[in-house]
Design a protein around this motif. Sequence first.
Motif, mmCIF file in Angstrom:
data_model
loop_
_atom_site.group_PDB
_atom_site.id
_atom_site.type_symbol
_atom_site.label_atom_id
_atom_site.label_comp_id
_atom_site.label_asym_id
_atom_site.label_seq_id
_atom_site.Cartn_x
_atom_site.Cartn_y
_atom_site.Cartn_z
ATOM 1 N N VAL A 30 52.911 37.150 43.659
ATOM 2 C CA VAL A 30 51.952 38.188 44.027
ATOM 3 C C VAL A 30 50.672 37.964 43.243
ATOM 4 O O VAL A 30 50.702 37.621 42.058
ATOM 5 C CB VAL A 30 52.522 39.599 43.712
ATOM 6 N N GLY A 31 49.554 38.162 43.904
ATOM 7 C CA GLY A 31 48.245 38.129 43.258
ATOM 8 C C GLY A 31 47.546 39.448 43.491
ATOM 9 O O GLY A 31 47.764 40.101 44.515
ATOM 10 N N ALA A 32 46.722 39.857 42.563
ATOM 11 C CA ALA A 32 45.935 41.085 42.710
ATOM 12 C C ALA A 32 44.541 40.827 42.171
ATOM 13 O O ALA A 32 44.355 40.011 41.261
ATOM 14 C CB ALA A 32 46.583 42.243 41.953
ATOM 15 N N ALA A 33 43.573 41.510 42.755
ATOM 16 C CA ALA A 33 42.198 41.400 42.280
ATOM 17 C C ALA A 33 41.551 42.783 42.323
ATOM 18 O O ALA A 33 41.774 43.554 43.256
ATOM 19 C CB ALA A 33 41.408 40.414 43.119
ATOM 20 N N ILE A 34 40.768 43.053 41.310
ATOM 21 C CA ILE A 34 40.095 44.341 41.142
ATOM 22 C C ILE A 34 38.588 44.120 41.177
ATOM 23 O O ILE A 34 38.077 43.204 40.523
ATOM 24 C CB ILE A 34 40.475 44.962 39.780
ATOM 25 N N LEU A 35 37.892 44.992 41.890
ATOM 26 C CA LEU A 35 36.442 45.093 41.781
ATOM 27 C C LEU A 35 36.175 46.247 40.824
ATOM 28 O O LEU A 35 36.587 47.386 41.086
ATOM 29 C CB LEU A 35 35.800 45.375 43.142
ATOM 30 N N ALA A 36 35.530 45.952 39.707
ATOM 31 C CA ALA A 36 35.237 46.978 38.704
ATOM 32 C C ALA A 36 33.881 47.607 38.973
ATOM 33 O O ALA A 36 33.073 47.099 39.764
ATOM 34 C CB ALA A 36 35.269 46.353 37.307
ATOM 35 N N ASP A 37 33.628 48.706 38.302
ATOM 36 C CA ASP A 37 32.402 49.460 38.524
ATOM 37 C C ASP A 37 31.148 48.712 38.106
ATOM 38 O O ASP A 37 30.052 49.062 38.525
ATOM 39 C CB ASP A 37 32.472 50.821 37.846
ATOM 40 N N ASP A 38 31.270 47.660 37.323
ATOM 41 C CA ASP A 38 30.103 46.863 36.931
ATOM 42 C C ASP A 38 29.891 45.662 37.856
ATOM 43 O O ASP A 38 29.043 44.820 37.597
ATOM 44 C CB ASP A 38 30.224 46.412 35.477
ATOM 45 N N GLY A 39 30.697 45.575 38.941
ATOM 46 C CA GLY A 39 30.560 44.494 39.907
ATOM 47 C C GLY A 39 31.405 43.271 39.607
ATOM 48 O O GLY A 39 31.486 42.356 40.429
ATOM 49 N N ALA A 40 32.038 43.231 38.461
ATOM 50 C CA ALA A 40 32.881 42.090 38.098
ATOM 51 C C ALA A 40 34.215 42.166 38.843
ATOM 52 O O ALA A 40 34.689 43.250 39.183
ATOM 53 C CB ALA A 40 33.126 42.052 36.596
ATOM 54 N N ILE A 41 34.789 40.993 39.083
ATOM 55 C CA ILE A 41 36.102 40.903 39.725
ATOM 56 C C ILE A 41 37.086 40.330 38.716
ATOM 57 O O ILE A 41 36.801 39.334 38.042
ATOM 58 C CB ILE A 41 36.040 40.017 40.991
ATOM 59 N N TYR A 42 38.233 40.992 38.627
ATOM 60 C CA TYR A 42 39.296 40.583 37.708
ATOM 61 C C TYR A 42 40.566 40.362 38.508
ATOM 62 O O TYR A 42 40.904 41.159 39.379
ATOM 63 C CB TYR A 42 39.534 41.662 36.647
ATOM 64 N N ALA A 43 41.275 39.274 38.205
ATOM 65 C CA ALA A 43 42.485 38.933 38.941
ATOM 66 C C ALA A 43 43.683 38.850 38.010
ATOM 67 O O ALA A 43 43.540 38.635 36.805
ATOM 68 C CB ALA A 43 42.293 37.600 39.668
ATOM 69 N N GLY A 44 44.854 39.022 38.604
ATOM 70 C CA GLY A 44 46.104 38.890 37.865
ATOM 71 C C GLY A 44 47.219 38.462 38.795
ATOM 72 O O GLY A 44 47.122 38.634 40.016
ATOM 73 N N CYS A 45 48.264 37.891 38.236
ATOM 74 C CA CYS A 45 49.436 37.481 39.020
ATOM 75 C C CYS A 45 50.688 37.988 38.308
ATOM 76 O O CYS A 45 50.647 38.316 37.122
ATOM 77 C CB CYS A 45 49.489 35.969 39.193
#
Length: 136
Positions: A30-45
């Motif tokens: 499984v992979g996940a990605a977040i769009l944060a309020d500062d516009g950055a994208i963070y991913a995790g597995c």
Amino acid sequence: MSVDSDFDALFAAAGRVQPLAYAPYSHFKVGAAILADDGAIYAGCNVENAAYPVGACAEAGAISAMIAGGSQRIVAILVMGEGEALVTPCGACRQRIREFANPDTPVAIAGPSGIRQRFSLAELLPASFGPDNLRR
């Protein structure tokens, strides 16, 4: 950015990390990605462990990366799983997401070929308990 381009970027980020998941027991990456309020994208597995309860979900990894990166709020999140069934966040991850997101935060569920369905966090975790419950 538009909502669709945001989700395109999240889909690409989740797709990059999903194959890196450590899943020697379930073989379910499984992979996940977040769009944060500062516009950055963070991913995790996901990262499994021989002692099953101590593994980590992809969403938890993405949230940890977001906090380590200095962001505090989730604007949108995408979860990518394998197979035909929707791979929605587990109950614990729904609560983790709630800690950093509003009830109306969009949660996209994807498979390898694209987004399958979108929910609001409130649809996945109705009548949730969150940080606002503890503020006086």
